[in-house]
Design a protein around this motif. Structure first.
Motif, PDB file in Angstrom:
ATOM      1  N   LEU A   1       0.891  -1.241  -0.116  1.00  0.00           N
ATOM      2  CA  LEU A   1       0.060  -0.155   0.111  1.00  0.00           C
ATOM      3  C   LEU A   1       0.974   1.312  -0.025  1.00  0.00           C
ATOM      4  N   PHE A   2       0.493   2.030  -0.999  1.00  0.00           N
ATOM      5  CA  PHE A   2       1.224   3.609  -0.974  1.00  0.00           C
ATOM      6  C   PHE A   2       0.243   4.513  -0.716  1.00  0.00           C
ATOM      7  N   ILE A   3       0.401   5.577   0.047  1.00  0.00           N
ATOM      8  CA  ILE A   3      -0.412   6.573   0.186  1.00  0.00           C
ATOM      9  C   ILE A   3       0.203   7.840  -0.546  1.00  0.00           C
ATOM     10  N   PHE A   4      -0.393   8.453  -1.358  1.00  0.00           N
ATOM     11  CA  PHE A   4      -0.025   9.751  -2.001  1.00  0.00           C
ATOM     12  C   PHE A   4      -0.848  11.015  -1.406  1.00  0.00           C
ATOM     13  N   THR A   5      -0.080  11.666  -1.004  1.00  0.00           N
ATOM     14  CA  THR A   5      -1.243  12.999  -0.316  1.00  0.00           C
ATOM     15  C   THR A   5      -0.621  14.261  -0.640  1.00  0.00           C
ATOM     16  N   ASP A   6      -1.727  14.975  -1.244  1.00  0.00           N
ATOM     17  CA  ASP A   6      -1.711  16.645  -1.174  1.00  0.00           C
ATOM     18  C   ASP A   6      -1.652  17.116   0.290  1.00  0.00           C
ATOM     19  N   LEU A   7      -1.055  18.146   0.299  1.00  0.00           N
ATOM     20  CA  LEU A   7      -0.463  18.881   1.866  1.00  0.00           C
ATOM     21  C   LEU A   7      -1.830  19.614   2.016  1.00  0.00           C
ATOM     22  N   ASP A   8      -1.376  21.036   1.687  1.00  0.00           N
ATOM     23  CA  ASP A   8      -2.394  22.116   1.950  1.00  0.00           C
ATOM     24  C   ASP A   8      -3.878  21.787   1.656  1.00  0.00           C
ATOM     25  N   GLY A   9      -4.772  21.967   2.543  1.00  0.00           N
ATOM     26  CA  GLY A   9      -6.148  21.598   2.670  1.00  0.00           C
ATOM     27  C   GLY A   9      -6.689  20.197   2.731  1.00  0.00           C
ATOM     28  N   THR A  10      -5.639  19.138   2.743  1.00  0.00           N
ATOM     29  CA  THR A  10      -5.653  17.978   2.923  1.00  0.00           C
ATOM     30  C   THR A  10      -5.097  17.147   3.936  1.00  0.00           C
ATOM     31  N   LEU A  11      -3.851  16.985   3.901  1.00  0.00           N
ATOM     32  CA  LEU A  11      -3.144  16.600   5.339  1.00  0.00           C
ATOM     33  C   LEU A  11      -3.012  17.534   6.266  1.00  0.00           C
ATOM     34  N   LEU A  12      -3.077  18.848   5.749  1.00  0.00           N
ATOM     35  CA  LEU A  12      -2.889  20.084   6.508  1.00  0.00           C
ATOM     36  C   LEU A  12      -4.103  20.895   6.379  1.00  0.00           C
ATOM     37  N   ASN A  13      -4.873  21.258   7.622  1.00  0.00           N
ATOM     38  CA  ASN A  13      -5.790  22.036   7.493  1.00  0.00           C
ATOM     39  C   ASN A  13      -5.792  23.500   6.509  1.00  0.00           C
ATOM     40  N   GLN A  14      -6.722  23.709   5.783  1.00  0.00           N
ATOM     41  CA  GLN A  14      -6.588  24.843   4.916  1.00  0.00           C
ATOM     42  C   GLN A  14      -6.306  26.013   5.583  1.00  0.00           C
ATOM     43  N   SER A 222      -4.508   8.806 -11.057  1.00  0.00           N
ATOM     44  CA  SER A 222      -3.465   7.887 -11.130  1.00  0.00           C
ATOM     45  C   SER A 222      -3.536   7.038 -10.018  1.00  0.00           C
ATOM     46  N   VAL A 223      -4.396   6.948  -8.999  1.00  0.00           N
ATOM     47  CA  VAL A 223      -4.210   6.023  -8.000  1.00  0.00           C
ATOM     48  C   VAL A 223      -5.634   5.160  -8.035  1.00  0.00           C
ATOM     49  N   ASP A 224      -5.304   4.040  -7.183  1.00  0.00           N
ATOM     50  CA  ASP A 224      -6.564   2.895  -7.144  1.00  0.00           C
ATOM     51  C   ASP A 224      -7.820   3.468  -6.564  1.00  0.00           C
ATOM     52  N   ILE A 225      -7.432   4.068  -5.280  1.00  0.00           N
ATOM     53  CA  ILE A 225      -8.496   4.525  -4.279  1.00  0.00           C
ATOM     54  C   ILE A 225      -8.290   6.134  -4.445  1.00  0.00           C
ATOM     55  N   PRO A 226      -8.955   6.751  -4.851  1.00  0.00           N
ATOM     56  CA  PRO A 226      -9.106   8.506  -4.933  1.00  0.00           C
ATOM     57  C   PRO A 226     -10.055   8.858  -3.999  1.00  0.00           C
ATOM     58  N   ILE A 227      -9.533   9.731  -3.093  1.00  0.00           N
ATOM     59  CA  ILE A 227     -10.391  10.287  -1.925  1.00  0.00           C
ATOM     60  C   ILE A 227     -10.155  11.907  -2.129  1.00  0.00           C
ATOM     61  N   ILE A 228     -11.545  12.527  -1.960  1.00  0.00           N
ATOM     62  CA  ILE A 228     -11.611  13.955  -2.037  1.00  0.00           C
ATOM     63  C   ILE A 228     -11.450  14.533  -0.478  1.00  0.00           C
ATOM     64  N   ILE A 229     -10.812  15.366   0.075  1.00  0.00           N
ATOM     65  CA  ILE A 229     -11.048  15.791   1.250  1.00  0.00           C
ATOM     66  C   ILE A 229     -11.692  17.152   0.906  1.00  0.00           C
ATOM     67  N   PRO A 230     -12.891  17.398   1.588  1.00  0.00           N
ATOM     68  CA  PRO A 230     -13.582  18.695   1.318  1.00  0.00           C
ATOM     69  C   PRO A 230     -12.771  19.842   1.844  1.00  0.00           C
ATOM     70  N   ASN A 231     -13.215  20.946   1.618  1.00  0.00           N
ATOM     71  CA  ASN A 231     -12.814  22.201   1.990  1.00  0.00           C
ATOM     72  C   ASN A 231     -13.681  22.633   3.285  1.00  0.00           C
ATOM     73  N   PRO A 232     -13.409  23.543   4.271  1.00  0.00           N
ATOM     74  CA  PRO A 232     -14.416  23.620   5.258  1.00  0.00           C
ATOM     75  C   PRO A 232     -15.619  24.313   4.706  1.00  0.00           C
ATOM     76  N   ASP A 233     -15.879  24.931   3.576  1.00  0.00           N
ATOM     77  CA  ASP A 233     -17.228  25.269   3.129  1.00  0.00           C
ATOM     78  C   ASP A 233     -17.622  24.320   2.062  1.00  0.00           C
ATOM     79  N   GLY A 234     -17.114  23.045   2.049  1.00  0.00           N
ATOM     80  CA  GLY A 234     -17.589  21.854   1.028  1.00  0.00           C
ATOM     81  C   GLY A 234     -16.762  21.617  -0.003  1.00  0.00           C
ATOM     82  N   VAL A 235     -16.922  20.783  -0.850  1.00  0.00           N
ATOM     83  CA  VAL A 235     -15.973  19.919  -1.953  1.00  0.00           C
ATOM     84  C   VAL A 235     -15.696  21.439  -2.984  1.00  0.00           C
ATOM     85  N   HIS A 236     -14.696  21.295  -3.183  1.00  0.00           N
ATOM     86  CA  HIS A 236     -14.138  22.493  -4.153  1.00  0.00           C
ATOM     87  C   HIS A 236     -14.932  22.140  -5.385  1.00  0.00           C
TER      88      HIS A 236
END
Ligand code: 2M8
Length: 268
Positions: A1-14, A222-236
């Motif tokens: 298993l590999f996790i590819f993650t955006d940072l700002d607004g995703t692993l880090l709060n926006q 590009s990944v098997d399992i894509p996951i959207i992290i919503p912004n505090p005001d909803g999905v972009h």
């Protein structure tokens, strides 16, 4: 298993760039040897500082897929094509920063509109626009490959894109800024490079990707399992037409909840 993650607004709060909610699950991932690979608009200088703070030791992808940095003691990837710095083998899919600045200037001439990039802004301006600390703003200005710029309100995005193409460049949209990047870069291309150059190709690895902004679409594709992290005001709005799983919360809390569920429920 590999996790590819955006940072700002995703692993880090926006808004506050905190990641505390994700620390417990990050510790579990580390103990399970599951790589967490940042794929971000941020610079090498910013990501290094953050990885040191959080305790991430895996490869990372900077400036929207322009730089792929693999620690020299990580032998899981084929780095025969790579360049080297003191601590990393690295691949560049991007422009040199100076060229990115020149292309942005050429485009602004063609559009007869000022396009204001990070290179035109002081660290204090960047603090005011982003909420980064002064030191973080200085690291954000230490760019190697791409130029983030203020999105011009009165310019049609496809016109901007068409002109960029004349220079083998493309424009991607992040949380607060647009970014001029090389057409060869992009988060998806960099993720594919890492996967294609993973030594153990026979082993089927499952890939998870997490992101919150339009510049994450190629990563999520590009990944098997894509996951959207919503912004505090909803999905972009740029991600609303995608049929991907959406985390139950924004930022690090949402990140932590989806990853914990996947790992602890032994879904994988
Ligand atoms: C810029 O990136 C974000 C990411 O989505 C944006 O476009 O809003 C980058 O230039 C990065 O270096 C910087 O840390 C960030 C700060 O918000 O802005």
């Amino acid at each position: 298993l590999f996790i590819f993650t955006d940072l700002d607004g995703t692993l880090l709060n926006q808004n506050d760039y905190r990641y505390d909610d994700a620390l417990p699950i990050l510790e579990i991932l580390k103990n399970k040897n599951i790589p967490v690979i940042p794929v971000t608009s941020k610079t090498k200088a910013e990501v290094e500082s953050l990885c040191a703070e959080i305790g991430l030791n895996d490869p990372f992808i900077t400036e929207n897929g322009s730089g792929i940095f693999i620690p020299k003691d990580d032998f899981r990837f084929d780095t025969t094509q790579a360049l080297t710095t003191e601590s990393y083998n690295y691949i560049s899919l991007g422009f040199e920063y100076h060229n990115a600045r020149c292309i942005l200037w050429e485009i602004s001439q063609k559009l007869k509109t000022d396009l204001v990039g990070f290179g035109d802004l002081s660290p204090e301006d960047i603090v005011n626009l982003t909420g980064l600390s002064l030191n973080e703003a200085i690291l954000a200005k230490t760019r190697n490959f791409t130029e983030p710029f203020l999105t011009p309100k009165h310019i049609n995005p496809s016109l901007l894109q068409n002109i960029a193409q004349e220079y083998q460049a493309t424009i991607v949209v992040g949380d607060r800024f647009s970014h001029l990047i090389s057409a060869k870069a992009g988060k998806g291309n960099a993720v594919k490079w890492l996967l294609n150059n993973y030594h153990n190709l026979e082993e089927k690895i499952t890939t998870i990707g997490l992101g919150n902004s339009p510049n994450d679409i190629s990563l999520l594709e590009s990944v098997d399992i894509p996951i959207i992290i919503p912004n505090p005001d909803g999905v972009h709005k740029g991600l609303k037409n995608k049929n991907w799983q959406v985390a139950p919360h924004s930022g690090s809390k949402g990140w932590s909840q989806v990853i914990t569920e996947i790992i602890l429920s032994h879904k994988i």
